[in-house]
Motif scaffolding. Structure first.
Motif, short mmCIF file in Angstrom:
data_model
loop_
_atom_site.label_atom_id
_atom_site.label_comp_id
_atom_site.label_asym_id
_atom_site.label_seq_id
_atom_site.Cartn_x
_atom_site.Cartn_y
_atom_site.Cartn_z
N ARG A 20 0.84 -1.20 0.00
CA ARG A 20 0.00 0.00 0.00
C ARG A 20 0.87 1.25 0.00
O ARG A 20 0.81 2.08 0.89
CB ARG A 20 -0.93 0.00 1.22
N PRO A 21 1.74 1.40 -1.03
CA PRO A 21 2.60 2.58 -1.07
C PRO A 21 1.81 3.85 -1.33
O PRO A 21 0.76 3.83 -1.98
CB PRO A 21 3.54 2.27 -2.24
N ILE A 22 2.32 4.94 -0.81
CA ILE A 22 1.73 6.24 -1.11
C ILE A 22 2.37 6.77 -2.38
O ILE A 22 3.55 7.10 -2.41
CB ILE A 22 1.94 7.22 0.07
N GLN A 23 1.58 6.83 -3.44
CA GLN A 23 2.06 7.30 -4.74
C GLN A 23 1.50 8.68 -5.09
O GLN A 23 1.82 9.24 -6.13
CB GLN A 23 1.66 6.28 -5.81
N GLY A 24 0.67 9.21 -4.20
CA GLY A 24 0.11 10.52 -4.43
C GLY A 24 -0.73 10.58 -5.69
O GLY A 24 -1.48 9.66 -6.01
N PHE A 25 -0.57 11.65 -6.44
CA PHE A 25 -1.37 11.84 -7.64
C PHE A 25 -0.90 10.98 -8.81
O PHE A 25 -1.52 10.98 -9.87
CB PHE A 25 -1.39 13.32 -8.02
N ASP A 26 0.15 10.21 -8.59
CA ASP A 26 0.59 9.23 -9.59
C ASP A 26 -0.08 7.89 -9.38
O ASP A 26 0.17 6.95 -10.15
CB ASP A 26 2.11 9.05 -9.52
N CYS A 27 -0.92 7.77 -8.38
CA CYS A 27 -1.60 6.51 -8.10
C CYS A 27 -2.49 6.14 -9.28
O CYS A 27 -3.34 6.92 -9.71
CB CYS A 27 -2.44 6.63 -6.82
N LYS A 28 -2.30 4.95 -9.81
CA LYS A 28 -3.05 4.51 -10.99
C LYS A 28 -4.31 3.73 -10.62
O LYS A 28 -5.17 3.51 -11.46
CB LYS A 28 -2.16 3.63 -11.89
N ARG A 29 -4.39 3.30 -9.37
CA ARG A 29 -5.54 2.50 -8.95
C ARG A 29 -6.70 3.42 -8.59
O ARG A 29 -6.55 4.37 -7.84
CB ARG A 29 -5.17 1.62 -7.77
N SER A 30 -7.84 3.13 -9.16
CA SER A 30 -9.02 3.95 -8.90
C SER A 30 -9.62 3.61 -7.54
O SER A 30 -9.59 2.46 -7.10
CB SER A 30 -10.06 3.68 -10.00
N GLU A 31 -10.17 4.63 -6.87
CA GLU A 31 -10.96 4.38 -5.68
C GLU A 31 -12.43 4.48 -6.09
O GLU A 31 -12.92 5.56 -6.41
CB GLU A 31 -10.67 5.40 -4.58
N VAL A 32 -13.11 3.34 -6.09
CA VAL A 32 -14.47 3.29 -6.63
C VAL A 32 -15.40 4.25 -5.90
O VAL A 32 -16.19 4.96 -6.52
CB VAL A 32 -15.02 1.84 -6.56
N SER A 33 -15.31 4.30 -4.57
CA SER A 33 -16.18 5.21 -3.82
C SER A 33 -15.98 6.65 -4.28
O SER A 33 -16.93 7.42 -4.41
CB SER A 33 -15.90 5.10 -2.32
N GLY A 34 -14.71 7.00 -4.51
CA GLY A 34 -14.40 8.36 -4.94
C GLY A 34 -14.85 8.66 -6.36
O GLY A 34 -15.35 9.75 -6.65
N THR A 35 -14.70 7.69 -7.25
CA THR A 35 -15.14 7.92 -8.63
C THR A 35 -16.66 8.05 -8.67
O THR A 35 -17.21 8.84 -9.45
CB THR A 35 -14.69 6.80 -9.58
N ARG A 36 -17.34 7.30 -7.83
CA ARG A 36 -18.80 7.40 -7.79
C ARG A 36 -19.24 8.74 -7.20
O ARG A 36 -20.11 9.42 -7.76
CB ARG A 36 -19.39 6.24 -6.98
N LEU A 37 -18.67 9.12 -6.06
CA LEU A 37 -19.13 10.33 -5.39
C LEU A 37 -18.80 11.57 -6.21
O LEU A 37 -19.69 12.40 -6.48
CB LEU A 37 -18.50 10.42 -4.00
N TRP A 38 -17.55 11.71 -6.63
CA TRP A 38 -17.20 12.92 -7.38
C TRP A 38 -17.73 12.87 -8.80
O TRP A 38 -18.00 13.91 -9.41
CB TRP A 38 -15.69 13.15 -7.35
N GLY A 39 -17.90 11.66 -9.35
CA GLY A 39 -18.55 11.54 -10.65
C GLY A 39 -20.00 12.01 -10.59
O GLY A 39 -20.50 12.64 -11.52
N PHE A 40 -20.66 11.70 -9.49
CA PHE A 40 -22.03 12.18 -9.26
C PHE A 40 -22.05 13.71 -9.21
O PHE A 40 -22.89 14.35 -9.84
CB PHE A 40 -22.52 11.59 -7.94
N ALA A 41 -21.11 14.30 -8.47
CA ALA A 41 -21.04 15.76 -8.39
C ALA A 41 -20.82 16.37 -9.77
O ALA A 41 -21.45 17.37 -10.14
CB ALA A 41 -19.92 16.17 -7.44
N ARG A 42 -19.94 15.78 -10.54
CA ARG A 42 -19.63 16.29 -11.89
C ARG A 42 -20.83 16.14 -12.82
O ARG A 42 -21.21 17.08 -13.53
CB ARG A 42 -18.44 15.52 -12.45
N ASP A 43 -21.45 14.96 -12.81
CA ASP A 43 -22.54 14.69 -13.76
C ASP A 43 -23.81 15.47 -13.44
O ASP A 43 -24.53 15.89 -14.35
CB ASP A 43 -22.85 13.20 -13.79
N LYS A 44 -24.08 15.67 -12.14
CA LYS A 44 -25.32 16.33 -11.75
C LYS A 44 -25.17 17.85 -11.63
O LYS A 44 -26.11 18.60 -11.93
CB LYS A 44 -25.82 15.76 -10.42
#
Length: 243
Positions: free
Chosen positions: A100-124
């Motif tokens: 579980r390294p800290i890669q910061g903004f270079d992290c390539k793995r998506s956080e599903v909860s985050g994509t859903r929540l902020w995707g909701f904010a963006r889409d709506k």
């Protein structure tokens, strides 16, 4: 005059300090505190998007591929960089789990909860400012907990003694945040967060609701989190996104 952002950052800094002084026993082997090592992007988030009177969404704690990487609640790296327009360097976190390294903004793995929540904010709501004029998102607990294998350990799985000390600090931090923002509505993202809000905000004239957590571990969320969230917000009288 001291600004709202400065006051909120001070609250977070004090909570981070209290959390850093606490120790945890097995099965917890690693503890990450993004309010410390990811303070720069967290401060940018506060400065850009914390507006007085916004209804506050409260998550449980940082995810290992979300706020742990970016310092932003539910902070999937792509969403934070491309929708919230935040990017910043992180300080070094000395003790990291090799899985579980800290890669910061270079992290390539998506956080599903985050994509859903902020995707909701963006889409709506289309733009961050439109969303944040109505809502703000925080986490109740600032810490990430991991076991020997790197498995995520949620705060509710801590020992009773550990929870007593940690939750008292988190309660104070949330109560102060709500008071500073002059929010009259708080929404727990998930059952744990709603319960924490009810305890921390007892006695305040604040309405407390609940949203379904966007975690992929939730079958209900996997059947359509955005639609469920919109329905819950409508039922709470909080929905005013453009149709």
């Amino acid at each position: 005059m001291e600004t709202l952002a400065k006051r909120l950052v001070q609250i977070a800094d004090e909570l981070a300090g209290e959390a850093n002084r606490q120790t945890f026993n097995s099965p917890v082997e690693y503890v990450y505190n993004p309010l410390s090592y990811a303070r720069e992007p967290f401060v940018k988030y506060i400065e850009k998007y914390a507006f007085p009177g916004a209804a506050i969404w409260v998550g449980m704690n940082p995810g290992p591929f979300g706020m742990a990487q970016t310092g932003v609640p539910f902070g999937d790296a792509t969403m934070v960089r491309e929708f919230l327009n935040i990017d910043a360097a992180l300080e070094n976190l000395p003790c990291q789990h090799p899985k579980r390294p800290i890669q910061g903004f270079d992290c390539k793995r998506s956080e599903v909860s985050g994509t859903r929540l902020w995707g909701f904010a963006r889409d709506k709501y289309k733009t961050p400012d439109a969303f944040f004029s109505k809502f703000f998102v925080v986490n109740y607990c600032p810490l990430v907990f991991m076991g020997k294998t790197g498995k995520n350990i949620t705060p509710d799985k801590l020992t009773a003694a550990e929870k007593q000390v940690l939750f008292a600090a988190c309660d104070r931090g949330l109560r102060r945040t709500v008071a500073e923002m002059k929010s009259n509505t708080v929404v727990g993202v998930g059952a744990f967060a709603k319960s924490a809000c009810q305890r921390a905000l007892k006695g305040l004239d604040v309405s407390i609701g609940q949203l379904l957590h966007p975690s992929p571990a939730s079958p209900a969320a996997n059947r359509g989190w955005a639609a469920a969230a919109e329905k819950q917000l409508r039922n709470m009288g909080l929905w005013d996104a453009p149709e």
